[in-house]
Write an enzyme that holds these catalytic residues in place. Structure first.
Site, PDB file in Angstrom:
ATOM      1  N   SER A  24       0.811  -1.210   0.000  1.00  0.00           N
ATOM      2  CA  SER A  24       0.000   0.000   0.000  1.00  0.00           C
ATOM      3  C   SER A  24       0.842   1.257   0.000  1.00  0.00           C
ATOM      4  O   SER A  24       1.883   1.347   0.635  1.00  0.00           O
ATOM      5  CB  SER A  24      -0.902   0.037   1.227  1.00  0.00           C
ATOM      6  OG  SER A  24      -1.487   1.309   1.316  1.00  0.00           O
ATOM      7  N   ARG A  48       1.659   9.256  -7.430  1.00  0.00           N
ATOM      8  CA  ARG A  48       2.162   7.963  -7.888  1.00  0.00           C
ATOM      9  C   ARG A  48       3.021   8.049  -9.134  1.00  0.00           C
ATOM     10  O   ARG A  48       4.075   7.427  -9.221  1.00  0.00           O
ATOM     11  CB  ARG A  48       0.975   7.042  -8.171  1.00  0.00           C
ATOM     12  CG  ARG A  48       0.271   6.673  -6.906  1.00  0.00           C
ATOM     13  CD  ARG A  48      -0.957   5.855  -7.166  1.00  0.00           C
ATOM     14  NE  ARG A  48      -1.492   5.416  -5.887  1.00  0.00           N
ATOM     15  CZ  ARG A  48      -2.608   4.742  -5.741  1.00  0.00           C
ATOM     16  NH1 ARG A  48      -3.325   4.428  -6.792  1.00  0.00           N
ATOM     17  NH2 ARG A  48      -3.016   4.382  -4.555  1.00  0.00           N
ATOM     18  N   SER A 105     -10.179   5.268  -6.120  1.00  0.00           N
ATOM     19  CA  SER A 105     -10.819   4.216  -6.889  1.00  0.00           C
ATOM     20  C   SER A 105     -12.073   3.695  -6.184  1.00  0.00           C
ATOM     21  O   SER A 105     -13.149   3.622  -6.773  1.00  0.00           O
ATOM     22  CB  SER A 105      -9.813   3.078  -7.082  1.00  0.00           C
ATOM     23  OG  SER A 105     -10.393   2.047  -7.792  1.00  0.00           O
TER      24      SER A 105
END
Lengths: 224, 639, 260
Positions: free
Chosen positions: B285, B331, B441
């Site tokens: 994660s 990211r 998401s």
């Protein structure tokens, strides 16, 4: 109630409650038996007390029902479980994940049942329906249970059977004790440890206590 | 441009959704029971949509390829789910969440959709809590929030390291409630192979029963695709091995436009590849970056054990390059920076294809107990796989293909260019622009399924009340079934020598190397050529053992990979068309002097919507221009 | 990422003997087939070893072994193999996909069987039908709340201790290892995980007792056995769901019975 007993959880509750009741009975039984070590009078008086006490007399049929429920519901559960593994595994290695006694409770129970039949016919039947000798303690005539019991314990194979019975009982309790609480739902992370320790201790006491008596009398007979 | 009517409601941004809800057509409760809806995919978005539509009274048929809806890949979302609740009182608001998503997506998403997603996030959290999702709580007993993925507020709800699993199970239990009531008919172990279009409207699907191979026809008044992403196109990715693009590609072939296929998020913190036979990459994660520091050795090719590399010999390159955000840069930035270091020869480990994620400082500062509390699950998982305990030694991580921002084009109602065909969750393109924000998401999936689609589908179905239940013995169904069957038979008939997986691996490598974190014109063109050749070889020499009339996992793989050639080709075409760098899409030709992404708003402020022209034909490009009226387009800077 | 520059031959040095259950479909009798596999790497996961076997089989013109897998990170609950006498192999609390070849030695024999229970019929090779689990959930493993009716997420405070305990139960991945491990093929750990999860949370309490009863009844109807409290399930459960949840289920069941 009807649907309660239809469910396995309900049936298990019956096994659990009757089991706990039998556990209590075992404690009393052992306590009385230990009077054997204190001599004939102490034991016979204790037996007499049990025979005459009203509370105990009332409990007796309950005990019988307890036995019957425990045995019959265990048998029902065990038999219904046999059908659930359609095809057994070729290789099974359960030794690391569960105790032997937990997996063989029905086997242990069945052996204990055989022992129980023998035990009842030896003592309980004779005490209640057989010819008994009487002894006189300070004017009170009571059954001489002591002689009846100890007479058997001079035969080595009888002693062996009784010690084996005590061991089987201990193994049964080793799982049964904590399992009973688990089934009742009286079980959390903290009590789980505690109950498991108490259960082990209790099983040891029962096995040791019931073994020590016949061994004592055998040794007594052999050595004296 | 007639194809692309985004149907964004009038009014000011904050009122659009309310206005829309006030003005969409409704279907009265009695009529709902005569309307059938097919939902394909039962992850968080599909399960929530199916259950909510059933609650409303529609007849729902739901499909998944797993043995149970509970296995959908939503389970793997570890980090969390965003909501603009402002429980931390740190100045968060719907508007700020909206801005963060738009900015995180590098201004390539539709304003109105994003604002709605932010707005609805709060309702989703409320519902998930009520459905029994055990979000992690503070000692006060109220839900805890953390900061996640490069934002400056704490708005991420989480359930230890298993937020996705817990959210999915919440939706799954709701779905099961409807199944029990007979409102949803669940079809497990079904792969959707074809979409059936009748007179221009989506009217049904063709599925394959994966147990016995039977080809089945299912009709409905509307079809909802909730089939997730296709990151598995890289072969090695963080996605579940079974994830595929079969359903969306079938829809695409029938006329649904495909948007921004090249926008593929690469996740920076995955466990690096351990061996050649590896079947998938395992995600760690992103929340780990809250406390872990990322570094590589300062010296090229330094193969010493990390313990032997002294503090001054370490290059905390994210902290160095991006002092403002440090290890918490988004990211795409973190991924590219890792690739840059490794390509330059500074990578850690034997392969040189990894960087360190180090917790020693956090352990020292916060104590082992605190770190254990936060990351126990993740540390255990890492140790199980690599044999290294992150408490004693830094983790090694490397980027991996993760999330597809692209997907079927949908309008504000989440309807594709085929009337009656809807796409929700990851399978559509709508909310994340060129790069998805962490914990976005689950937020989108829950919002789409619980609160958006159930409203907007009504607007379409209101016009279908008089349409009787469709028979499946029509010419269209017959044709679609025939096409599905023929494709399967063709795959088995090749009877070549090479395994499906070997093709998938080669395709994955082409995609990863040339259409992955960094792209350029030369490579993309090369990739397209190579994909074409590989596809030809596939149809000439693939080996699919077994028959079509049985459980045949190789056939399932083959169906997936066969589509991936075309999809991969399209991804390259899309990446080639977009000559700018934006979000996860980095074109080497478009970078600043210090190596950062250079967005070109004047030329590329559009959604690329690709139209299928036939097998082997080049796609046509349609553009939906993006207008930003409520945010100022800024250069994304994390320095 | 693709590390083909390493000399893999040095690493691929294990040889293993596999004995795998092969069954064409539900209607056919199955049997064991032996495979000898060379060049297995210690670094492989167990499933990667099977991928490797399957590749070899396909290339030799044989049918590959069917087995279920998806996420390959221990969370989806798809993988399900009974390995050398234990669900998911010799390691406690893992899924098959989390099992690695480091748990085996060069020359080992490995017997792989599907889950075996009356309620989990074999579909093919190592693939079984676990839809019975869904049916149990359908019997009450939910909170009856429609979308749109929920109060604010922070309208009720749930103590950290309770919510963590609920989470521990909710962690169940529905893989069926508990059933596979149980000598009675009981699904009590699975049922109790859901009952306990929802009974602990205030949101789930109004339906808690009825839930316990109907889920247990459904479990039995589907042919799962009863619980003997052996505890094997807890050790095999990939998520380490505690036996204490079964105790809570029993409690909820008892409470319901006393009320009615």
């Amino acid at each position: 109630m009807d649907s309660f007993l239809k469910s396995s959880v309900g049936k298990k509750l019956v096994v659990s409650i009757s089991g706990l009741f039998l556990i209590m009975f075992l404690a009393i039984h052992l306590t009385i038996n230990l009077f054997l070590l204190a001599g004939p009078q102490a034991y016979n008086m204790a037996v007499h007390f049990m025979d005459t006490n009203l509370a105990v007399r009332i409990t007796k049929p309950v005990l019988a029902v307890g036995f019957l429920l425990h045995i019959s519901y265990s048998a029902i559960l065990a038999i219904s479980n046999i059908g659930n593994c359609r095809q057994k595994y070729a290789v099974v290695d359960q030794s690391k994940t569960s105790s032997w006694s937990s997996r063989n409770m029905f086997l242990l129970g069945s052996l204990i049942f055989i022992f129980l039949v023998l035990h009842l016919s030896n003592y309980w039947y004779k005490m209640n329906f057989g010819e008994m000798n009487y002894v006189d303690y300070e004017g009170i005539k009571i059954q001489d249970a002591f002689s009846l019991v100890t007479a058997k314990f001079v035969v080595w194979w009888y002693v062996l059977i009784y010690v084996a019975g005590a061991v089987l009982l201990g193994l049964h309790l080793l799982h049964g004790f904590q399992s009973a609480f688990q089934t009742l739902g009286l079980y959390n992370k903290i009590w789980r440890r505690r109950l498991s320790i108490i259960g082990i201790a209790y099983s040891l006491i029962i096995t040791a206590g019931f073994s020590v008596i016949p061994v004592f009398f055998l040794l007594d007979a052999v050595l004296c | 441009m007639s194809k692309l009517q985004s149907k964004i409601p009038e009014g000011i941004l904050a009122d659009k959704w309310q206005n829309h809800k006030d003005s969409v057509k409704l279907v009265n409760p009695v009529s709902r029971s005569s309307l059938d809806i097919i939902v394909v995919g039962t992850g968080l978005s599909g399960a929530s949509a199916a259950s909510t539509l059933a609650e409303l009274g529609y007849n729902v048929k739901a499909f998944c390829f797993h043995d149970s809806p509970r296995r959908a890949h939503s389970v793997a979302a570890q980090g969390g789910i965003n909501a603009a609740k402002n429980y931390k009182n740190d100045g968060d608001s719907v508007y700020r969440l909206f801005i963060d998503i738009i900015k995180g997506g590098d201004y390539r998403a539709r304003e109105a959709n994003v604002y709605r997603a932010a707005e609805i996030s709060n309702q989703s959290i409320d519902h998930l809590v009520a459905a029994g999702v055990p979000f992690t709580r503070e000692y006060s007993g109220y839900p805890d929030n953390i900061s996640f993925g490069g934002v400056q507020v704490s708005r991420t709800f989480y359930a230890q390291g298993q937020t996705g699993q817990q959210c999915l199970l919440g939706a799954y239990s709701g779905l099961n409630r409807q199944i029990a009531q007979g409102r949803v008919i669940m079809y497990n172990r079904r792969d959707m192979l074809e979409l059936v279009v009748v007179d221009g409207q989506a009217r049904g699907i063709i599925t394959r029963n994966l147990v016995n191979g039977e080809i089945e026809r299912h009709s409905a008044h509307a079809v909802v695709l909730a089939t997730g992403g296709y990151g598995t196109i890289y072969y090695l990715s963080t996605l579940a091995v079974g994830s595929n693009a079969t359903a969306v590609w079938a829809a695409h072939r029938k006329g649904a436009l495909f948007s921004n296929p090249g926008f593929m998020q690469i996740h920076p913190t995955s466990i690096p590849q351990l061996n050649e036979y590896q079947g998938k990459l395992i995600l760690m994660s992103e929340s780990l970056r809250n406390d872990g520091r990322i570094w590589v050795p300062r010296t090229k090719g330094d193969k010493r054990h990390p313990d032997e590399i002294k503090e001054e010999e370490r290059d905390y390159y994210l902290e160095r390059r991006y002092p403002a955000f440090g290890n918490l840069v988004p990211r795409d930035v973190a991924s590219r920076a890792a690739k840059e270091r490794c390509d330059a020869g500074y990578g850690a480990g034997d392969s040189g294809q990894s960087v360190y994620l180090d917790f020693s400082k956090a352990i020292e500062k916060q104590g082992r107990k605190v770190i254990e509390k936060k990351y126990r699950n993740l540390f255990e998982m890492y140790e199980k796989i690599t044999g290294v305990n992150p408490f004693n030694e830094p983790m090694r991580i490397y980027p991996a293909g993760h999330y597809t921002m692209g997907g079927l084009w949908v309008d504000y109602n989440l309807m594709t260019t085929i009337p009656g065909l809807f796409a929700i969750g990851e399978s559509n393109f709508s909310d994340h622009g060129a790069n998805r924000l962490g914990a976005g998401s689950l937020m989108q999936c829950a919002g789409d399924g619980y609160f958006i689609l159930p409203v907007t589908i009504g607007d379409y179905l209101a016009g279908e009340i008089k349409t009787p239940r469709l028979h499946t013995d029509t010419r269209e169904f017959e044709k679609a079934e025939k096409a599905a069957r023929e494709k399967l038979l063709r795959l088995v008939a090749v009877n070549g020598r090479q395994t499906v997986t070997s093709f998938h691996k080669r395709l994955g490598r082409i995609m990863w190397d040339m259409c992955g974190m960094v792209r350029n014109e030369e490579n993309l063109k090369k990739a397209m050529k190579m994909i074409k050749e590989l596809k030809e070889m596939f149809w000439r020499d693939v080996r699919v053992p077994g028959t079509v009339n049985e459980l045949n996992q190789e056939l399932e793989k083959a169906v997936k990979v066969a589509d991936f050639f075309d999809l991969g080709f399209l991804m390259c075409q899309d990446a080639l068309d977009r000559k700018e760098s934006c979000g996860a899409h980095f074109r080497e030709e478009s970078q600043t002097s210090d190596g950062e992404a250079q967005r070109i708003d004047s030329d590329f402020s559009y959604v690329a919507c690709w139209e299928y022209r036939g097998d082997g034909e080049k796609h046509d490009l349609n553009k939906e221009e993006l207008r930003f009226e409520n945010v100022k387009m800024q250069k994304r800077s994390y320095k | 990422m693709f590390m083909d520059f390493l000399d893999w031959t040095q690493l691929f040095n294990m040889e293993i003997n596999l004995r795998i259950w092969r069954q064409k479909d539900a209607d056919n009798q199955g049997g064991f087939v032996d495979y000898y596999l060379r060049n297995v790497a210690e670094e492989m996961s167990f499933l990667e070893m099977l991928d490797f076997l399957n590749r070899t089989l396909i290339e030799n013109g044989d049918e590959p072994v069917a087995f279920e897998h998806d996420c390959r990170e221990g969370i989806c609950g798809s993988c399900s193999m009974y390995i050398n006498g234990r669900p998911n192999g010799p390691v406690d609390n893992v899924t098959t996909c989390e099992l690695r070849m480091t748990s085996f030695r060069n020359g080992d024999s490995i017997v792989i069987e599907p889950w075996r229970a009356k309620s989990f019929p074999v579909i093919k090779d190592l693939v079984v039908d676990r839809s019975a689990f869904d049916k149990i959930i359908q019997a009450g493993g939910f909170i009856s709340v429609n979308a749109g009716t929920a109060p604010g997420a922070n309208s009720i405070s749930i103590s950290k201790r309770i919510s963590e305990e609920a989470f521990d139960a909710a962690e169940c991945i529905g893989c069926g290892a508990c059933v596979a491990a149980c000598k009675n093929s009981s699904a009590m750990l699975f049922v109790s995980a859901k009952v306990s999860h929802l009974a602990l949370l205030p949101q789930g309490q109004s339906e808690a007792r009825n839930r316990a009863r109907s889920m247990v009844e459904k479990m039995e109807e589907l042919g799962f056995g009863s619980c003997s409290n052996t505890g094997a399930c807890e050790i095999e459960c990939p998520r380490g769901i505690s036996l204490t949840h079964i105790a809570r289920l029993n409690r909820e069941f008892l409470k319901d019975s006393l009320k009615s």
